[in-house]
Design a protein around this motif. Sequence first.
Motif, mmCIF file in Angstrom:
data_model
loop_
_atom_site.group_PDB
_atom_site.id
_atom_site.type_symbol
_atom_site.label_atom_id
_atom_site.label_comp_id
_atom_site.label_asym_id
_atom_site.label_seq_id
_atom_site.Cartn_x
_atom_site.Cartn_y
_atom_site.Cartn_z
ATOM 1 N N LEU A 471 0.842 -1.198 0.000
ATOM 2 C CA LEU A 471 0.000 0.000 0.000
ATOM 3 C C LEU A 471 0.875 1.245 0.000
ATOM 4 N N GLU A 472 0.364 2.289 -0.634
ATOM 5 C CA GLU A 472 1.125 3.529 -0.760
ATOM 6 C C GLU A 472 0.295 4.686 -0.222
ATOM 7 N N ILE A 473 0.942 5.542 0.544
ATOM 8 C CA ILE A 473 0.279 6.721 1.098
ATOM 9 C C ILE A 473 0.275 7.830 0.052
ATOM 10 N N LYS A 474 -0.886 8.429 -0.167
ATOM 11 C CA LYS A 474 -0.999 9.574 -1.076
ATOM 12 C C LYS A 474 -0.949 10.858 -0.259
ATOM 13 N N TYR A 475 -0.400 11.896 -0.864
ATOM 14 C CA TYR A 475 -0.204 13.153 -0.151
ATOM 15 C C TYR A 475 -0.923 14.283 -0.873
ATOM 16 N N SER A 476 -1.621 15.093 -0.101
ATOM 17 C CA SER A 476 -2.208 16.318 -0.632
ATOM 18 C C SER A 476 -1.343 17.495 -0.196
ATOM 19 N N LYS A 477 -1.808 18.692 -0.459
ATOM 20 C CA LYS A 477 -1.039 19.870 -0.045
ATOM 21 C C LYS A 477 -0.994 20.012 1.467
ATOM 22 N N LEU A 907 14.448 17.904 7.506
ATOM 23 C CA LEU A 907 15.525 16.981 7.135
ATOM 24 C C LEU A 907 15.530 16.683 5.645
ATOM 25 N N LYS A 908 14.375 16.739 5.001
ATOM 26 C CA LYS A 908 14.282 16.495 3.567
ATOM 27 C C LYS A 908 13.261 17.445 2.967
ATOM 28 N N GLN A 909 13.596 17.987 1.817
ATOM 29 C CA GLN A 909 12.660 18.846 1.114
ATOM 30 C C GLN A 909 11.578 17.991 0.455
ATOM 31 N N PRO A 910 10.389 18.551 0.248
ATOM 32 C CA PRO A 910 9.333 17.763 -0.388
ATOM 33 C C PRO A 910 9.657 17.471 -1.852
ATOM 34 N N GLU A 911 9.195 16.312 -2.315
ATOM 35 C CA GLU A 911 9.333 15.939 -3.726
ATOM 36 C C GLU A 911 7.990 16.176 -4.399
ATOM 37 N N ILE A 912 7.991 17.056 -5.386
ATOM 38 C CA ILE A 912 6.755 17.463 -6.064
ATOM 39 C C ILE A 912 6.943 17.297 -7.564
ATOM 40 N N GLN A 913 5.932 16.776 -8.242
ATOM 41 C CA GLN A 913 5.975 16.658 -9.691
ATOM 42 C C GLN A 913 4.674 17.200 -10.276
ATOM 43 N N MET A 914 4.728 17.528 -11.557
ATOM 44 C CA MET A 914 3.549 17.997 -12.277
ATOM 45 C C MET A 914 2.923 16.809 -12.989
ATOM 46 N N ASN A 915 1.625 16.597 -12.751
ATOM 47 C CA ASN A 915 0.961 15.487 -13.426
ATOM 48 C C ASN A 915 0.492 15.912 -14.813
ATOM 49 N N SER A 916 -0.198 15.004 -15.487
ATOM 50 C CA SER A 916 -0.605 15.274 -16.866
ATOM 51 C C SER A 916 -1.620 16.398 -16.972
ATOM 52 N N ASP A 917 -2.320 16.708 -15.877
ATOM 53 C CA ASP A 917 -3.294 17.800 -15.887
ATOM 54 C C ASP A 917 -2.676 19.144 -15.554
ATOM 55 N N GLU A 919 -1.254 19.818 -12.718
ATOM 56 C CA GLU A 919 -1.390 20.071 -11.288
ATOM 57 C C GLU A 919 -0.158 19.559 -10.543
ATOM 58 N N ARG A 920 0.136 20.229 -9.442
ATOM 59 C CA ARG A 920 1.266 19.819 -8.609
ATOM 60 C C ARG A 920 0.845 18.631 -7.752
ATOM 61 N N GLU A 921 1.648 17.590 -7.784
ATOM 62 C CA GLU A 921 1.351 16.378 -7.035
ATOM 63 C C GLU A 921 2.535 16.076 -6.122
ATOM 64 N N THR A 922 2.245 15.884 -4.837
ATOM 65 C CA THR A 922 3.294 15.616 -3.851
ATOM 66 C C THR A 922 3.649 14.134 -3.860
ATOM 67 N N ILE A 923 4.904 13.839 -4.178
ATOM 68 C CA ILE A 923 5.382 12.463 -4.158
ATOM 69 C C ILE A 923 5.844 12.088 -2.757
ATOM 70 N N ARG A 924 6.554 12.980 -2.110
ATOM 71 C CA ARG A 924 7.055 12.756 -0.766
ATOM 72 C C ARG A 924 7.009 14.084 -0.030
ATOM 73 N N PRO A 925 6.305 14.170 1.111
ATOM 74 C CA PRO A 925 6.216 15.448 1.809
ATOM 75 C C PRO A 925 7.518 15.787 2.517
ATOM 76 N N MET A 926 7.574 17.005 3.036
ATOM 77 C CA MET A 926 8.749 17.422 3.787
ATOM 78 C C MET A 926 8.893 16.579 5.051
ATOM 79 N N SER A 927 10.125 16.188 5.319
ATOM 80 C CA SER A 927 10.407 15.383 6.505
ATOM 81 C C SER A 927 10.914 16.301 7.611
#
Length: 1169
Positions: A471-477, A907-917, A919-927
């Motif tokens: 299972l994978e956790i999804k992240y919103s803003k 400790l870690k900056q958030p990983e964010i990518q742009m999806n096909s729409d 929109e900004r999608e969070t891959i990994r939030p800030m740690s």
Amino acid sequence: MDADWDEVTRIAFPAPGTNDYPRPATTLAFDTIAELLWAGNDRGRVASFYGRDLQRYTAFKIQPPSEGPVRQFLFHDKGVIALGTRSVHMAMRRGPALWNIRHEDMKDLQCMTFTSKGASEIIVAGWQDTMFVIDVVKGEIVKTVPTEHHYTIMKKSKYICAATRSGCVDLLDPVTFKLVRSWQAHASYINDMDAQNDFIVTCGGSLKQQAAQTYMLDPYVNVFDLKNMTSMKPMPFPPLAAHVRLHPRMLTTSIVTSQHGQMHVVDIMNPNTSNVRYANVMSFINLFEIAPSGEALAMADSECNVHLWGSPSKIHFTNMALPIELPKAEEPAPMLDWSPDTPLSSIGLPYYREPLFSAWPADIISDVGAPPVQLDPGFLATLKQTDWGFYGRNTRGLRRNQVEDTRASTKTSAAIQAPKFLSEKARESAMSSGADSASDSLAGQGPSDPSSSPTELESLKPEAPPMYRNLEIKYSKFGVDDFDFGYYNKTQYAGLENHIPNSYANSLLQLMHYTPLLRNMALQHAATACVGDLCLLCELGFVFDMLQKAEGSTCQATNLFKALSATPQAAPLGLLEEESHVPSLSTMTQGLGRFLFDRITHEYRSIAPASTALEQAVFNLPQPPNPDELASRILATSAVVMIKCMNCRSETTRPGTAHVNDLMYPLPKAGARGGRATKTTFSQVLKMGVERETSSKGWCSRCQRYQNLQMRKTIHSVPAVLAVNAAVSTAEHRRLWATPGWLPEEIGIIVDQGQFFCFEGEDLKLHLQRGIHNITVYSLIGMVVNIESNAPQKTHLVGMINVAHAETTPPGESKWHLFNDFSVRPVSAAEALRFNAAWKMPAVLLFQMKAANNQSNMDWKAKLDTSILYKDLSPHSEAKTYRVLDPETERPGPDTIVALDTEFVSLKQPEIQMNSDGERETIRPMSHALARVSVVRGQGEHEGEAFIDDYIAIREPVVDYLTLYSGITASDLDPRTTKHNLVSLKTAYKKLWVLLNLGCRFLGHGLRQDFRVINIQVPRAQVIDTIEVFYLKSRLRKLSLAFLAWYLLKEDIQLETHDSIEDARTALKLYRKFLEFEDAGVLEPMLEDIYKAGRATNFKPPRREDQVIQRTDTPPVTAASDGGAAGASGDPSTPARKTAGLALGASSSSTPFGTIPVFTPSKGSPLPK
């Protein structure tokens, strides 16, 4: 040295450059984990040679030629460490450099060796007055050690054996590097030395009698016994001993060589007999080395040759060699006779052994050509026809030009659909009650609904079904807090998040938590005064307490995994996911279980537990036992290993106590013709694993040679918690586990006269009915199961646990649950105990004595050690921002309210990518990591005054201190520059954990995020969150602390940055306001007014343009009484505020939090008037 040993290969040592002449090697060494021979020369160059043919592999330079020769090599998993005259260099075996260390005091380095920390740390010395301790992983000098002696050779055994320039050998403590003993080995100098196990051997020289300035090698080898700290009888060597090495596998065997190539293989215990060989050299031998396997020798002579000796049939350098990465030679393209008549089919296509980038995985391929939309005939009847088509009113419930996904109606996805974010659900429920009910109905069919389980067992399917998949956790803003964990867990048992490093251990932690004796050990130890930073038993107690208090909510084991990563032994044992070479998850969790059980035993013995009432009741002990006895009774399989030589029949014994037993499976045997194959039961496999009757080659002290040895364990006792590693490695093992009903839920164990007997099923019932033998019944608590999935799914671990054995009241039936990280769901016993050879195999099993089931001991709460709350651990003498609790007058309890606030760093900056729409999608939030914790008194004479203000020493690298929001700077967390109370994370955490279990109520603003970063679970009854009490659900907006303080308290806070003490005090005052409004019956109108004012100011407190606030230190608690201004220091820190709500001046010293003119506590207020 076998009879067929001879020179296998001889090569010329390559010259340093094309225009240079060949030079002899200055150092020589065999790699400990690869088939490589390393050599260095006097021009600072290093070369390596591969295999028995000494094929050139790598060559690189570690220092300029003017700085002299390469002195020595040491080997690490990640590369080779080369010592120069003025530098230490580490490079990968392929050649690229990892680090190079230079220091002004590195003047003439000669030698180095590993310290007590193993391969992670080395000590470097030479003809100079300073030794350097270097962290190999970080590539940093961590310590300098002054020394009176100059050393030429260093070897690591029980001590660090260091040879001086005057012929003396110093024994140094491997931890403190202090001199333990000194031994005068030779009169003038030491030419070569080796140390291994209990012996040191040296060869050296002395002055000739005729000419005092001429040195001569001694005709003997000196031996020193490290065990008895005495010199032994020298080994004579008439040809004059130049080099000596101890055999790496034969403990008392040494190999001595002369400068002319004569070699003697000598037994230290019988030095008068030797095996003599001669090396064919035309000059002098400069260097001599033996391989770690003992199957090869290397020599370098003065004519720039390197000789390799060994048995041509079985020469190898190391026993478990890693594969060497060789450069790939590019194949030339074939020449084609290209002409206009050449057919294109003659141009062949290449064959690929790995997937191409153009071969997209199935999860990102989209179907083309959707089925047409099926329109309702009633809808078609309402349309009007024109020349170009039909038109009419849109009554289908879709937006204009919206494409309908007709493909979704033709096929259903087998995977568990990710739920909506909590913020989306809240928005939909506010807009429409129908959407809320629809969402709830969907959630009712979620993964935890027992009614939705199929009649067919999921474990029988050919591939892993959705309930077992990763299972994978999804992240919103809003981060991870917006994820709906409740969708995956409808039970009362807490899950664990899987987005943090080393979370592969989640299933093992759950299994240990639901084992009552293990859970009790951890909690009883955590309740003591233990404050060890890396105490894993304390961390286990904290995690188990969280899981108990969570009541079905999702937890995380962040602090435990941080402590595991910082434990020195974890990385070498392959227990960390962040390491580059990680074994399979099944192997990792089996190794982790063995490591944790060893650490639990060691740490449980270090301090007496809070209570032993449970163990006394289970084991029928009249007196409270000591921790050593308890740890052995609960975890240790007490045994003695009997070792029998098959040649001389002599028997020896050694201790064989183990905390984890690996199963041993019988060898597959062909059944008799026409007969039935014998049935193998789990009890038989467990008996073989516990007794472990094996045969192997080993050294026989009576035969004085390697012989076939037979080993078998004699069992004295079996622990109350029996940990078993499944050790599944072959297809035959898998077929055995896939047999229906092969794993029993109960087993019976008898230990009689050193033998181990195990029974199950009808045999167990029969023994219980007879009652002849003292049989102990064990219940299967659960197992860690390895789930193997095909791409794009990942192989992972789940826990299959019978939680009925851990409940306070026996439920009368099994309650098996599947713990798939944060997804928890009930399953049937048949589903839990059925395995699949294709994808479902056990890794770890835990059995517990049935008498200990459903037992618990909550005495640790009554005997909780609270001394940490009354200790001031700050070493600084400056004015403090806190005053610790008075043990005589301030005793926290269930009626105590404390205000809490924390500050974090990133400790870690958030990983964010742009999806096909787009929109900004969070891959990994800030740690985040906890940087500061402040706890303020909520009542009493010193109300409003902090009694905890801890800054946390962070081991991980910080990428952003978030100073604008946290007020934390790098100097605040640096032990060398901080002016604050800097403590370890364990110390800060335990203070809060003690307050939690004393029943204190935590008050603050937005405590959910604070608790997440602290990694603590606080029951709702003990939380007072002002962000919730001043909240209208219909408005879908929560108010900030600064805005509430501005509107309700007329105070300006957080002008330039945040101060956790100020924020905690402000939250305390806001709670008093809330009580005032509630008692007066005006809470709802006040909330409406607050939101109305917020809309007018965009929910932000207005700032005056001329308002300038300078950042200063947090005001010390004694500053006002001394008459000085708070925060007079010029260092950047938190801004000081002048507010009417808080005055720590002399006029209010008795009640520093009682100066709010607009508030008087009501009769129903829990705060004192």
